[in-house]
Design an enzyme around this catalytic site. Structure first.
Site, PDB file in Angstrom:
ATOM      1  N   HIS A   1       0.991 -26.035 -10.352  1.00 48.29           N
ATOM      2  CA  HIS A   1       0.074 -25.790 -11.456  1.00 48.29           C
ATOM      3  C   HIS A   1      -0.082 -24.290 -11.603  1.00 48.29           C
ATOM      4  O   HIS A   1      -0.066 -23.571 -10.614  1.00 48.29           O
ATOM      5  CB  HIS A   1      -1.285 -26.440 -11.178  1.00 48.29           C
ATOM      6  CG  HIS A   1      -1.900 -27.020 -12.399  1.00 48.29           C
ATOM      7  ND1 HIS A   1      -1.594 -28.275 -12.848  1.00 48.29           N
ATOM      8  CD2 HIS A   1      -2.773 -26.522 -13.280  1.00 48.29           C
ATOM      9  CE1 HIS A   1      -2.276 -28.528 -13.948  1.00 48.29           C
ATOM     10  NE2 HIS A   1      -3.002 -27.475 -14.235  1.00 48.29           N
ATOM     11  N   HIS A   2      -0.224 -23.847 -12.811  1.00 49.57           N
ATOM     12  CA  HIS A   2      -0.317 -22.406 -13.016  1.00 49.57           C
ATOM     13  C   HIS A   2      -1.250 -22.102 -14.179  1.00 49.57           C
ATOM     14  O   HIS A   2      -1.657 -23.001 -14.900  1.00 49.57           O
ATOM     15  CB  HIS A   2       1.067 -21.811 -13.248  1.00 49.57           C
ATOM     16  CG  HIS A   2       1.847 -22.504 -14.322  1.00 49.57           C
ATOM     17  ND1 HIS A   2       2.629 -23.592 -14.056  1.00 49.57           N
ATOM     18  CD2 HIS A   2       1.938 -22.287 -15.643  1.00 49.57           C
ATOM     19  CE1 HIS A   2       3.184 -24.013 -15.194  1.00 49.57           C
ATOM     20  NE2 HIS A   2       2.780 -23.231 -16.169  1.00 49.57           N
TER      21      HIS A   2
END
Length: 146
Positions: free
Chosen positions: A135-136
């Site tokens: 996730h970013h």
């Protein structure tokens, strides 16, 4: 021979994005069990990473966004409706709000920071943090998963 540093926090696999989201953090725990079962840990320096502080996260993300992540929960989402849109979070996005969101982001961010420090200081040639790329976010908003 490459010096490999492996970062894993045992709590990282205990979070749940919800039934309709394809990301399943429990897979991190399964990957870790494979590392143990195949004896790969014997070929790496293994570390339990520190949970990143809000200040550490604010070094890369806006303070407003970090504060939002530290406060939002499934129980108080309604009062953060405008911020959820602003920060690209919520039920109809790739970035749901779930129990333990702040803790989860803190755990995987801390592992990424610890790995980056080892790489930059020359302590490792390779740093592994399975949770780091799942996730970013952009500077000021969530940005999905890989």
């Amino acid at each position: 021979k490459s010096r490999v540093s492996y970062f894993y926090h045992p709590d990282v696999g205990h979070f749940y994005y919800g039934p309709s989201h394809p990301m399943k953090p429990h897979r991190l725990k399964l990957a870790h069990h494979l590392v143990l079962s195949y004896g790969l840990y014997k070929e790496m320096d293994c570390y339990r990473p520190h949970p990143a502080t809000l200040g550490e996260m604010a070094a890369f993300h806006s303070e407003d966004y970090v504060n939002f992540l530290s406060k939002i929960t499934p129980d108080n989402m309604r009062q953060y409706h405008s911020q959820m849109q602003r920060f690209n979070a919520g039920e109809y996005t790739d970035c749901p709000v779930f129990d333990g969101l702040k803790e989860f982001t803190s755990l995987y961010t801390g592992a990424s920071l610890d790995g980056a420090i080892q790489l930059a200081s020359g302590q490792a040639d390779v740093a592994i943090n399975w949770s780091g790329g799942l996730h970013h976010a952009k500077k000021c908003e969530a940005s999905g998963f890989c």
